[in-house]
Design an enzyme around this catalytic site. Structure first.
Site: not given
Lengths: 397, 76
Positions: A238, A240, A235, A346, A355
Site C-alpha cells: 500500500e 509503495s 503495508a 518501519c 523500491e
C-alpha cells in the site's frame, strides 16, 4: 468549552500535510481533537515531541485497549482481533519483530535490487505499450509494488491479481468493517494455503522460512503467523503503491530537482529520503495510548489518554527542517520520521527506499516526456485512506 | 579526556538498519537484523557519522559517549 475540532483533516496541497498543522504547532505542543469514533485524542506536531513520545515505553500501540484512537471504520475491531505486530506492545511485539526483521536486512534488501529493476522495466514497457492517457497508479505503481512484495514473501505470480483485488478494499478508509473483514478472510485463506504449500515444498522466501522455523518450533501460533504475513503484505504494498505516483508527480512539478537527478543519478538516495519527508504519506499511522504520564517539552500526555504523533507535522516542523515546505533534494537534514520512530519504526524501510528509487528512476529515464494529462489541481486525493495517495494519475509520454 | 566511544545495545535493537545504512564503516547488521558494532572507538573523521547513527537509531540502542567536539547540526 467548545468541542475539539474534528480529525483527520484533508490536505490542502497534495504534496504536504494539512496546512492547519502549522497553526497547531505554533499554538502549543498538544492539540485536542475529536476522532471519527467521537472519542478525543491529543495530536503532537513538533519533531522533538513526536520522536520523544514514539520512543517512550509508555506509548502503547495495543489496539485491544478500548481507548486506542483508530481512525478508520472497523479498524480497531479488526486490529484487536488479528493483532498485527504494528498494533502490539513489547514483549509480544519484540518476539514477532525479531522473527521478521532478518528478512528485511540491508543485505537481503539490496540483493533484491536486480529483481526490482527487472520488474520496473517490465511494467514500464507494458504501460508504454498502452494508448495514453493511462493511469500511473493502476498501470505502473500498483503492479510494481504488488510484484515486489509478493516476490519477497513468496506469493506465486498466478495469485497476484487476486491479491491486488483484496488490497483495493483493505487500503480504503471508506471500507466498512464487513468489507474489510471479507477481504481479509480472502487474504487469510490465500496465506493459509501458501503456508501449507511451502511447508510441503519449501522455497527461498519469507513464508517458507517462517513456516519451517518459528511455526514448526511452536514459537508462534498459526493464526498469529497469518496476521503477521497479512500485515507485511498489505503495508509493504500500500505504501509503495501510493508513494510512487505521488513522488512522480512531485518530480514533474519540480523540474529543477528532476534535472539534478538526470545529471547525477548518484543523488537518487538523498532525493528519495527528501520525497519521504516532504510527502509523508503515512502521516497518521502511529496511533498510541499513554500507559503512564508522558513528559514532553512544556506539556504532559496524561496516563490513559489517546494520542497521535503526526509524522507529517514533525517532518514539516521548521525547528527541525529549514523551509520545511520546500522540496529540496540537497537538504542536509536526515532525521525525518516518515517511517515512524521507536521500536515500531518501519521494518521494510530499506526495501521501501530501494523500491522507490528504482521505480522512479526507471520511470523518469524510460518515459522522459512523461506528463499529466489533466490539471494538477484536479488530481483526485485519497483523503480517506490510512496511507495518503492519489486515486488516479492520468499520464501521457 | 575520555575518547569517544560507541555502544550498540542488541537487547534494545529493533533491527531498523539505520546504523549500518548511515555509518557502514562503524556498524554492520547481522543475518538476524540486529546491529553489530565494528569500531567501538570511532576515529575523529568518523564522528559525524557516529553522531548521525546515534541520532537516527529509533530504539535508543546506539549511543555515543565520551568527550565530543562541539555538536554540529545532524547532517552528513
Amino acid at each position: 468549552m467548545s468541542t475539539p475540532a474534528d480529525f483527520p483533516v484533508p490536505r490542502t496541497c497534495p504534496f504536504t500535510p494539512p496546512d492547519s498543522y502549522d497553526a497547531m504547532r505554533a499554538a502549543g505542543p498538544l492539540t485536542r481533537v475529536t476522532i471519527p469514533s467521537g472519542k478525543r485524542a491529543w495530536l503532537l506536531t513538533r519533531h522533538t515531541d513526536v520522536r520523544a513520545a514514539l520512543a517512550d515505553p509508555a506509548a502503547s500501540s495495543d489496539a485491544r485497549n478500548p481507548d486506542f484512537p483508530a481512525l478508520g471504520h472497523g479498524e480497531q475491531q479488526v486490529a484487536a482481533e488479528l493483532r498485527p505486530f504494528i498494533r502490539m506492545d513489547p514483549p509480544d511485539h519484540t518476539l514477532v519483530r525479531r522473527m521478521l526483521v532478518g528478512e528485511f536486512t540491508l543485505k537481503r534488501t539490496r540483493a533484491l535490487g536486480p529483481v526490482i529493476e527487472q520488474t520496473c522495466h517490465e511494467q514500464l514497457a507494458r504501460m508504454l505499450s498502452l494508448t495514453p492517457p493511462v493511469d500511473l497508479v493502476t498501470e505502473y505503481a500498483n503492479r510494481v509494488s504488488t510484484t515486489v512484495i509478493c516476490h519477497l514473501l513468496g506469493v506465486p505470480t498466478e495469485d497476484l491479481e487476486f491479491f491486488r483485488s483484496i488490497t483495493t478494499v483493505t487500503g480504503a478508509r471508506s471500507s466498512t468493517a464487513e468489507q474489510v473483514g471479507a477481504a481479509l478472510n480472502d487474504l487469510f485463506a490465500l496465506i493459509n494455503r501458501l503456508v501449507d504449500d511451502k511447508t510441503a515444498n519449501p522455497c527461498d522466501d519469507l513464508i517458507s522460512r517462517l513456516a519451517l522455523g518459528p511455526l514448526e518450533r511452536g514459537e508462534i501460533t498459526r493464526s498469529s503467523l497469518l496476521s503477521q504475513i497479512g500485515i507485511t503484505l498489505n503495508a509493504g504494498h500500500e505504501t509503495s503503491r501510493n508513494m510512487i505516483p505521488l513522488a512522480a508527480v512531485a518530480l514533474l512539478r519540480h523540474p529543477d530537482q528532476l534535472a539534478k537527478l538526470r545529471d547525477d543519478p548518484g543523488r537518487w538516495p538523498a532525493a528519495v529520503d527528501e520525497l519521504l519527508r516532504y510527502l509523508s504519506v503515512a502521516d497518521t499511522i502511529t496511533l498510541r495510548v499513554a500507559t503512564a504520564d508522558i513528559e514532553l517539552e512544556g506539556a504532559t500526555i496524561p496516563a490513559g489518554d489517546a494520542f497521535i504523533p503526526l509524522l507529517g507535522a514533525a517532518n514539516h516542523d521548521p525547528a527541525a527542517f529549514a523551509d520545511p515546505h520546500v522540496f529540496d533534494i540537497d537538504r542536509p537534514e536526515r532525521h525525518h520520521v516518515a517511517f515512524g520512530y521507536g521500536v515500531h519504526q518501519c521494518i521494510g524501510q530499506n526495501l521501501g527506499r530501494l523500491e522507490l528509487e528504482i521505480a522512479l528512476r526507471v520511470l523518469t529515464d524510460g518515459a522522459p516526456a512523461l506528463a499529466l494529462t489533466e490539471p494538477f489541481e484536479e488530481l483526485p486525493l485519497k483523503d480517506t485512506s490510512a496511507i495518503f495517495g492519489l486515486e488516479q494519475v492520468r499520464v501521457s509520454w | 579526556m575520555n575518547a569517544p566511544r560507541l555502544r550498540a545495545d542488541r537487547a534494545r535493537c529493533t533491527g531498523a538498519g539505520q546504523c549500518a545504512r548511515t555509518a557502514p564503516t562503524l556498524f554492520d547488521q547481522d543475518d538476524d537484523g540486529l546491529a553489530v558494532l565494528l569500531i567501538p572507538n570511532p576515529p575523529v573523521e568518523a564522528l559525524s557519522q557516529a553522531r548521525l547513527a546515534a541520532d537516527l537509531c529509533p530504539s535508543g540502542a546506539i549511543a555515543l559517549h565520551g568527550d565530543l567536539p562541539r555538536a554540529r547540526p545532524i547532517t552528513e
